[in-house]
Design a protein around this motif. Structure first.
Motif, PDB file in Angstrom:
ATOM      1  N   TYR A   1       0.841  -1.202   0.000  1.00  0.00           N
ATOM      2  CA  TYR A   1       0.000   0.000   0.000  1.00  0.00           C
ATOM      3  C   TYR A   1       0.873   1.247   0.000  1.00  0.00           C
ATOM      4  CZ  TYR A   1       1.004   1.124   4.860  1.00  0.00           C
ATOM      5  OH  TYR A   1       1.638   1.493   6.017  1.00  0.00           O
ATOM      6  N   THR A   2       0.348   2.336  -0.567  1.00  0.00           N
ATOM      7  CA  THR A   2       1.106   3.582  -0.667  1.00  0.00           C
ATOM      8  C   THR A   2       0.410   4.746   0.009  1.00  0.00           C
ATOM      9  OG1 THR A   2       0.081   4.014  -2.817  1.00  0.00           O
ATOM     10  CG2 THR A   2       2.225   2.901  -2.822  1.00  0.00           C
ATOM     11  N   ASP A   3      -0.855   4.560   0.414  1.00  0.00           N
ATOM     12  CA  ASP A   3      -1.581   5.647   1.044  1.00  0.00           C
ATOM     13  C   ASP A   3      -2.685   5.069   1.911  1.00  0.00           C
ATOM     14  OD1 ASP A   3      -2.259   8.190   1.753  1.00  0.00           O
ATOM     15  OD2 ASP A   3      -2.828   8.860  -0.255  1.00  0.00           O
ATOM     16  N   THR A   4      -3.257   5.909   2.752  1.00  0.00           N
ATOM     17  CA  THR A   4      -4.342   5.466   3.626  1.00  0.00           C
ATOM     18  C   THR A   4      -5.408   6.541   3.731  1.00  0.00           C
ATOM     19  OG1 THR A   4      -3.235   6.360   5.572  1.00  0.00           O
ATOM     20  CG2 THR A   4      -2.818   4.040   5.063  1.00  0.00           C
ATOM     21  N   VAL A   5      -6.594   6.093   4.105  1.00  0.00           N
ATOM     22  CA  VAL A   5      -7.677   6.991   4.467  1.00  0.00           C
ATOM     23  C   VAL A   5      -8.197   6.526   5.816  1.00  0.00           C
ATOM     24  CG1 VAL A   5      -9.983   7.845   3.901  1.00  0.00           C
ATOM     25  CG2 VAL A   5      -8.308   7.458   2.075  1.00  0.00           C
ATOM     26  N   VAL A   6      -8.267   7.432   6.777  1.00  0.00           N
ATOM     27  CA  VAL A   6      -8.691   7.079   8.131  1.00  0.00           C
ATOM     28  C   VAL A   6     -10.042   7.704   8.425  1.00  0.00           C
ATOM     29  CG1 VAL A   6      -8.120   7.168  10.586  1.00  0.00           C
ATOM     30  CG2 VAL A   6      -6.299   6.953   8.879  1.00  0.00           C
ATOM     31  N   LYS A   7     -10.985   6.901   8.877  1.00  0.00           N
ATOM     32  CA  LYS A   7     -12.296   7.378   9.311  1.00  0.00           C
ATOM     33  C   LYS A   7     -12.437   7.119  10.802  1.00  0.00           C
ATOM     34  CE  LYS A   7     -13.751   8.148   5.012  1.00  0.00           C
ATOM     35  NZ  LYS A   7     -14.126   9.478   4.495  1.00  0.00           N
ATOM     36  N   GLY A   8     -13.086   8.032  11.509  1.00  0.00           N
ATOM     37  CA  GLY A   8     -13.296   7.840  12.932  1.00  0.00           C
ATOM     38  C   GLY A   8     -12.230   8.518  13.764  1.00  0.00           C
ATOM     39  N   SER A   9     -12.103   8.081  15.001  1.00  0.00           N
ATOM     40  CA  SER A   9     -11.209   8.722  15.954  1.00  0.00           C
ATOM     41  C   SER A   9     -10.197   7.730  16.505  1.00  0.00           C
ATOM     42  CB  SER A   9     -12.018   9.318  17.115  1.00  0.00           C
ATOM     43  OG  SER A   9     -11.167   9.746  18.153  1.00  0.00           O
ATOM     44  N   LEU A  10      -8.927   8.027  16.291  1.00  0.00           N
ATOM     45  CA  LEU A  10      -7.874   7.187  16.859  1.00  0.00           C
ATOM     46  C   LEU A  10      -7.839   7.327  18.372  1.00  0.00           C
ATOM     47  CD1 LEU A  10      -4.978   7.966  14.353  1.00  0.00           C
ATOM     48  CD2 LEU A  10      -6.837   6.323  14.134  1.00  0.00           C
ATOM     49  N   GLU A  11      -8.049   8.543  18.850  1.00  0.00           N
ATOM     50  CA  GLU A  11      -7.987   8.795  20.291  1.00  0.00           C
ATOM     51  C   GLU A  11      -9.097   8.065  21.033  1.00  0.00           C
ATOM     52  OE1 GLU A  11      -7.899  11.104  17.933  1.00  0.00           O
ATOM     53  OE2 GLU A  11      -5.758  11.601  18.062  1.00  0.00           O
ATOM     54  N   GLN A  12     -10.290   7.995  20.425  1.00  0.00           N
ATOM     55  CA  GLN A  12     -11.422   7.322  21.060  1.00  0.00           C
ATOM     56  C   GLN A  12     -11.429   5.822  20.779  1.00  0.00           C
ATOM     57  OE1 GLN A  12     -15.107   9.299  20.078  1.00  0.00           O
ATOM     58  NE2 GLN A  12     -14.289  11.332  20.565  1.00  0.00           N
ATOM     59  N   GLN A  13     -10.422   5.347  20.074  1.00  0.00           N
ATOM     60  CA  GLN A  13     -10.279   3.916  19.752  1.00  0.00           C
ATOM     61  C   GLN A  13     -11.504   3.376  19.026  1.00  0.00           C
ATOM     62  OE1 GLN A  13      -9.031   1.669  23.170  1.00  0.00           O
ATOM     63  NE2 GLN A  13      -7.265   2.947  23.554  1.00  0.00           N
ATOM     64  N   LYS A  14     -11.979   4.114  18.069  1.00  0.00           N
ATOM     65  CA  LYS A  14     -13.060   3.679  17.192  1.00  0.00           C
ATOM     66  C   LYS A  14     -12.777   4.253  15.815  1.00  0.00           C
ATOM     67  CE  LYS A  14     -18.073   3.348  16.727  1.00  0.00           C
ATOM     68  NZ  LYS A  14     -19.398   3.694  17.315  1.00  0.00           N
ATOM     69  N   PHE A  15     -12.222   3.405  14.939  1.00  0.00           N
ATOM     70  CA  PHE A  15     -11.796   3.938  13.652  1.00  0.00           C
ATOM     71  C   PHE A  15     -11.781   2.834  12.591  1.00  0.00           C
ATOM     72  CE2 PHE A  15      -7.975   2.798  16.054  1.00  0.00           C
ATOM     73  CZ  PHE A  15      -7.355   1.918  15.189  1.00  0.00           C
ATOM     74  N   LEU A  16     -11.707   3.287  11.344  1.00  0.00           N
ATOM     75  CA  LEU A  16     -11.620   2.415  10.174  1.00  0.00           C
ATOM     76  C   LEU A  16     -10.515   2.961   9.288  1.00  0.00           C
ATOM     77  CD1 LEU A  16     -12.820   0.144   8.308  1.00  0.00           C
ATOM     78  CD2 LEU A  16     -14.353   1.919   7.397  1.00  0.00           C
ATOM     79  N   ILE A  17      -9.598   2.095   8.871  1.00  0.00           N
ATOM     80  CA  ILE A  17      -8.482   2.497   8.017  1.00  0.00           C
ATOM     81  C   ILE A  17      -8.610   1.802   6.660  1.00  0.00           C
ATOM     82  CG2 ILE A  17      -5.983   2.743   7.844  1.00  0.00           C
ATOM     83  CD1 ILE A  17      -5.862   1.870  10.804  1.00  0.00           C
ATOM     84  N   PHE A  18      -8.557   2.571   5.590  1.00  0.00           N
ATOM     85  CA  PHE A  18      -8.509   2.025   4.236  1.00  0.00           C
ATOM     86  C   PHE A  18      -7.067   2.055   3.752  1.00  0.00           C
ATOM     87  CE2 PHE A  18     -12.791   3.723   4.672  1.00  0.00           C
ATOM     88  CZ  PHE A  18     -13.581   2.738   4.091  1.00  0.00           C
ATOM     89  N   TYR A  19      -6.594   0.976   3.154  1.00  0.00           N
ATOM     90  CA  TYR A  19      -5.238   0.904   2.624  1.00  0.00           C
ATOM     91  C   TYR A  19      -5.311   0.970   1.099  1.00  0.00           C
ATOM     92  CZ  TYR A  19      -4.085   0.004   7.353  1.00  0.00           C
ATOM     93  OH  TYR A  19      -3.962   0.152   8.703  1.00  0.00           O
ATOM     94  N   ILE A  20      -4.573   1.917   0.528  1.00  0.00           N
ATOM     95  CA  ILE A  20      -4.698   2.263  -0.879  1.00  0.00           C
ATOM     96  C   ILE A  20      -3.451   1.819  -1.646  1.00  0.00           C
ATOM     97  CG2 ILE A  20      -5.197   4.112  -2.513  1.00  0.00           C
ATOM     98  CD1 ILE A  20      -7.336   3.805  -0.322  1.00  0.00           C
ATOM     99  N   ARG A  21      -3.671   1.149  -2.771  1.00  0.00           N
ATOM    100  CA  ARG A  21      -2.592   0.825  -3.699  1.00  0.00           C
ATOM    101  C   ARG A  21      -3.095   1.100  -5.110  1.00  0.00           C
ATOM    102  NH1 ARG A  21      -1.656  -4.319  -2.578  1.00  0.00           N
ATOM    103  NH2 ARG A  21      -2.786  -5.186  -4.365  1.00  0.00           N
ATOM    104  N   ASP A  22      -2.319   1.846  -5.882  1.00  0.00           N
ATOM    105  CA  ASP A  22      -2.700   2.212  -7.255  1.00  0.00           C
ATOM    106  C   ASP A  22      -4.060   2.899  -7.296  1.00  0.00           C
ATOM    107  OD1 ASP A  22      -0.336   1.044  -8.186  1.00  0.00           O
ATOM    108  OD2 ASP A  22      -1.297  -0.924  -8.404  1.00  0.00           O
ATOM    109  N   GLY A  23      -4.337   3.706  -6.286  1.00  0.00           N
ATOM    110  CA  GLY A  23      -5.545   4.501  -6.276  1.00  0.00           C
ATOM    111  C   GLY A  23      -6.794   3.803  -5.800  1.00  0.00           C
ATOM    112  N   HIS A  24      -6.678   2.519  -5.370  1.00  0.00           N
ATOM    113  CA  HIS A  24      -7.856   1.766  -4.949  1.00  0.00           C
ATOM    114  C   HIS A  24      -7.606   1.053  -3.621  1.00  0.00           C
ATOM    115  CE1 HIS A  24      -8.596   2.183  -9.322  1.00  0.00           C
ATOM    116  NE2 HIS A  24      -9.855   2.293  -8.933  1.00  0.00           N
TER     117      HIS A  24
END
Length: 583
Positions: free
Chosen positions: A529-552
């Motif tokens: 993967y080369t990039d990420t998108v993070v949804k939610g709150s890391l501090e509140q320990q409730k989050f979703l991470i998307f791992y991106i490769r070649d734009g997807h």
């Protein structure tokens, strides 16, 4: 589309609306009892929110593991715009059975019917063929784990009537190995996936303490440690993997343990209670072992130590083949005030980072002390080793079967090896992964390497890198990061191709773990993967991470965000792409 749990005669039933049709199914996943009303529905496929098992809502049949069984289906009718579910409270062989019919008062325009099933149980065992003595074909399955078990059951479910033999070097029928580090006070019988009576009824011969030592592929014959041999028509090798061994002075002392079977789990619990425990390696299996030793964590005067090294940072990130996503998700936990590391430290666990074990000392043949490379000496009544795993394929050495440099058997998407009539599945194999554009990858022990200097995603801290568990030996996290779903699906795929069905492996890897109440889910393959998108709150320990490769998106990890990872797994399974902008 919609999912709704309703009560019928006091029992929960899942009502599914799929366009203008209604289905009624068992409400709990047969795997660990997850509420399917919180799952993900796409077309006629329902995915469990916890561990990714999938079911066909028309038939209730299992379509994606790790559940072994199907879910029940109930009769549904529609009268005057109202939905009625009809089911038997309990299926008996006697003619007198109470039938329940309940109106749900929902306005609909179309109805359908399914077979009556048992209300008291959410699960249903799939119908199978019976053993026929006239069929002289023999399927020999080496291994007593999930992959071999699913292969054996699939063979029967798909109509094979010949002889099926499962041969394992273990003492037990297949059991849930994922519980060994989570519930250490259980008896082996408590975690059996199938009882011996079940296997007998299916016509599956199960040979315990039967270790294969060699295979003659030309004669199609396997030789065992006890001097016996067995011919086969088709062979499955599903011998799994074993824990890494310490290679330091004193490694042969008593009370040095690995965690591979129920006996070892019980032994660790017994030996460690009220004693000084040293765990070598900071993998998940080590952390889970620490968290599941309440006697040690609360016993006054008890000391628990965990030496683990980070000295190989910036050069290599060992780990499970799912990629760096799981490590990064775990690193978020480590960087919070209520991290498992911190919580374990509050219970008396001491972590020794950036060092390695170089010697074990003992007295009267038993370990008493662990010597670290930084000069520290740790009192050690018990040592638990969690430094990775190696495929159980030594008995194939010198044969023509293709293996990689780690000993994993090379197979194609049909689970076929390079030897005719020989298949392999589970931990012992490496196979092409669609999410890696067809590159081969091992199920349980691949080294996930990041080149020194490669740019890290801007939103995330660097991955938690575990370097050396002991002097001179690189640590992998494969011992705990075994994708249970892949154990199941490779066994299923192998069985279909042993029957000449031409089935290619198609799955999305799905991983989960829970530690001190923190649930991590992961699906896909984040390698490269080369990039990420993070949804939610890391501090509140409730989050979703998307791992991106070649734009997807190629993978996703979550903490306390069910059923999002199951939803993403289903999208990836259907071959659809999620762009970075859509994430």
């Amino acid at each position: 589309m919609g999912l709704l749990e309703v009560m019928v005669a006091g029992y929960p039933v899942l009502l599914v609306r799929n366009r203008k049709e209604f289905r009624a199914l068992g409400s709990k996943c047969p795997h660990y009892g997850a509420p399917l009303s919180k799952g993900v529905l796409r077309g006629e496929r329902l995915r469990c929110p916890w561990h990714g098992a999938c079911f066909n809502i028309r038939t209730g049949d299992i379509e994606e593991y790790p559940a072994l069984d199907c879910i029940s289906c109930f009769k549904v009718t529609v009268e005057d715009g109202k939905v009625f579910i009809t089911a038997k409270k309990k299926v008996l062989t006697l003619p007198a059975v109470t039938e329940h019919r309940q109106c749900l008062g929902l306005h609909v325009t179309r109805a359908f019917c399914t077979l009556l099933q048992d209300l008291e149980s959410s699960l249903r065992v799939k119908d199978t063929s019976r053993r026929c003595l006239l069929n002289k074909n023999t399927m020999l399955l080496l291994g007593g784990g999930v992959a071999a078990l699913v292969c054996a059951e699939t063979l029967r479910q798909e109509g094979f009537t010949g002889r099926i033999i499962m041969a394992t070097n273990e003492k037990h029928v297949p059991y849930d190995k994922s519980k060994l580090s989570k519930e250490m006070n259980l008896k082996a019988e408590d975690i059996y996936l199938r009882k011996p009576e079940f296997l007998e009824a299916q016509g599956i011969e199960f040979w315990t303490e039967k270790e294969a030592v060699s295979v003659d592929f030309q004669k199609q014959e396997v030789h065992f440690m006890d001097g016996s041999s067995q011919k086969y028509h088709q062979l499955l090798i599903a011998t799994g993997s074993h824990s890494g061994f310490l290679k330091v002075p004193g490694a042969d002392l008593q009370n040095i343990c690995t965690l591979q079977n129920p006996e070892e789990s019980s032994k660790i619990l017994e030996l460690a209670t009220g004693k000084n425990l040293v765990i070598v390696g900071a993998s998940f299996i080590g952390l889970q072992t620490k968290a599941r030793l309440p006697g040690c964590l609360h016993q006054p005067g008890t000391q628990m130590e965990s030496p683990c090294s980070l000295e190989q940072q910036q050069s290599c990130l060992p780990g499970f083949w799912l990629g760096t996503a799981v490590f990064i998700a775990w690193n978020f936990l480590m960087n919070t005030q209520t991290s498992p590391f911190q919580m374990l430290q509050n219970k008396g666990v001491k972590f020794h980072m950036k060092t390695e074990l170089c010697e074990l000392k003992g007295k009267d043949g038993k370990v008493t002390e662990a010597v670290l490379a930084n000069g520290e000496n740790l009192p050690a009544d018990v040592v638990v080793v969690g430094i990775g795993s190696t495929p159980n394929s030594v008995f194939l050495k010198g044969t023509s079967i293709a293996r990689d440099d780690k000993g994993a058997i090379l197979v194609n998407l049909h689970m076929q090896t390079n030897i005719p009539n020989v298949f392999a599945a589970g931990d012992v194999v490496t196979f092409p992964v669609a999410l890696l554009d067809g590159d081969s990858s091992s199920i349980c022990h691949q080294q996930v390497a990041e080149a020194h200097g490669e740019a890290q995603p801007r939103h995330l801290p660097a991955p938690l890198e575990m370097g050396m568990g002991q002097k001179g030996q690189q640590e992998t996290w494969g011992t705990i990061f075994k994708d249970l779903q892949c154990w199941f699906v490779t066994g299923h795929c192998a069985a279909l191709n042993m029957l000449k069905r031409g089935k290619e492996l198609h799955t999305v890897p799905y991983f989960w773990t829970t530690l001190l109440g923190k649930s991590i889910r992961y699906a896909g393959c984040g390698k490269g993967y080369t990039d990420t998108v993070v949804k939610g709150s890391l501090e509140q320990q409730k989050f979703l991470i998307f791992y991106i490769r070649d734009g997807h998106v190629t993978a996703a990890a979550s903490l306390n965000c069910d059923p999002m990872v199951s939803l993403i797994a289903e999208v990836l399974y259907l071959g659809k792409q999620i762009s970075k902008e859509e994430a």
